[in-house]
Design an enzyme around this catalytic site. Structure first.
Site, short mmCIF file in Angstrom:
data_model
loop_
_atom_site.label_atom_id
_atom_site.label_comp_id
_atom_site.label_asym_id
_atom_site.label_seq_id
_atom_site.Cartn_x
_atom_site.Cartn_y
_atom_site.Cartn_z
CG HIS A 247 -69.46 92.51 21.86
ND1 HIS A 247 -68.90 93.75 21.64
CD2 HIS A 247 -68.82 92.00 22.95
CE1 HIS A 247 -67.95 93.97 22.54
NE2 HIS A 247 -67.89 92.94 23.35
C1 BDR Z 1 -66.88 89.44 19.69
O1 BDR Z 1 -65.84 88.52 20.04
C2 BDR Z 1 -66.37 87.43 20.74
O2 BDR Z 1 -65.58 87.14 21.84
C3 BDR Z 1 -67.75 87.82 21.17
O3 BDR Z 1 -68.60 86.69 21.23
C4 BDR Z 1 -68.18 88.78 20.10
O4 BDR Z 1 -68.72 88.10 19.00
C5 BDR Z 1 -66.62 90.77 20.36
O5 BDR Z 1 -65.41 91.29 19.93
#
Ligand code: BDR
Ligand code: CA
Length: 320
Positions: A247
């Protein structure tokens, strides 16, 4: 090559935030000027401590870390990560990896740093939040004129065409502070939104992490073990992916090279009421506006991003 662009990261450090940090440090096009570390995957204190430790591990103890927000705009109590999040990122947010280099002095205020940095932002500043949007929203509420003047902000958050990852509607970063996300998106700030629509298309595998371990550096081993923890959670929760989603690194990559993604231009809002609280939507009141402030990434050149990711993160890990 032209001189590097200034980058400011706003992390909730977190395993994929750590990978985003390594991506940034392995990118010659940018110079990391500071990191604001706030609540989200962990508490704000733990996020700051993790960031300091990772910067030291990666050979950049000189990069300043600021403590970001410790709770959502409307929250009364400081954030504590729920059990589900602790399972994903581990007790310490880094998959249980102990990284030395913790700092016991309280880091300076992220709110002050952001206000200063964003007020004096040059046209080519890259500011990339990969956690809840609380710090950015707080800055915009105090200085709304910034919404018109800031260069486009690339952020990780939301899910426009796919289900959320916390509720069927909401992605984690938006879910943690829907009011803040709505402030950021509804004020007309130019954004590039890197959501689950594209981040689930870029996946890190155990073959990749094995190569980091083979580098033989402390950073290579820590990052391999940390990412393997994240992959093992994905093997249980999202076995069809074959690895873990990247992500936050994709947000940093798309900030540096926007051609990695293609986007829908639109104006966004966040649903604040139930049952769809935290859902990203195209703002019905601004659908016909000629000016569109958001670019929502809907496709990604996954092979090209993964090549860049492997090269840049290996560069950052090999150095230490
Ligand atoms: C996002 O949520 C967090 O847990 C991760 O670091 C990322 O930024 C993904 O949904
Ligand atoms: Ca994050």
């Amino acid at each position: 090559m032209s001189s590097p662009r200034t980058l400011i990261l706003n992390l909730d450090t977190g395993i994929d935030d750590a990978l985003a940090l390594a991506y940034a440090l392995g990118s010659p096009e940018v110079e990391l000027a500071g990191v604001v570390a706030g609540y989200g995957n962990v508490t704000a204190d733990v996020a700051a401590r993790n960031t300091l430790a990772l910067l030291r591990l990666l050979g950049h103890p000189e990069i300043p870390v600021y403590r970001g927000a410790d709770r959502a705009l409307a929250a009364e109590a400081a954030f504590e990560p729920p059990a589900g999040v602790v399972r994903i990122h581990g007790e310490n947010g880094l998959g249980g990896q102990e990284v030395s280099g913790w700092c016991y002095a309280a880091p300076p205020s992220g709110a002050d740093f952001l206000a200063r940095a964003l007020r004096s932002a040059a046209d080519d500043l890259l500011y990339v939040p990969t956690g809840p949007l609380t710090d950015l929203a707080g800055t915009l509420v105090r200085a709304p004129e910034l919404a018109r003047t800031l260069p486009r902000v690339t952020l990780m958050g939301g899910a426009l065409t796919v289900p959320g990852n916390v509720t069927p509607f909401a992605e984690a970063n938006i879910h943690n502070d829907p009011e803040a996300a709505d402030v950021v998106l509804s004020l007309g700030l130019r954004t590039r939104v890197i959501g689950l629509d594209v981040t689930y298309q870029v996946v890190l595998t155990r073959e990749d992490t094995a190569l980091w371990r083979e580098l033989g550096t402390p950073a290579g081993r820590v990052f391999a073990d940390m990412a393997d923890h994240y992959i093992s959670v994905y093997e249980k929760n999202n076995p069809h992916l074959g690895g873990c989603a990247l992500h936050d690194p994709l947000a940093v990559a798309a900030a540096i090279d926007p051609t990695l993604v293609s986007c829908l231009s639109t104006n966004l809002r966040v649903e604040l009421g139930e049952p769809a609280r935290g859902r990203l939507v195209c703002d019905p009141d601004r659908l016909r506006d000629a000016e569109k402030s958001a670019e929502v990434a809907l496709t990604v050149d996954a092979p090209r991003f993964l090549d860049e990711f492997r090269a840049r993160v290996a560069r950052a890990l090999a150095a230490r």
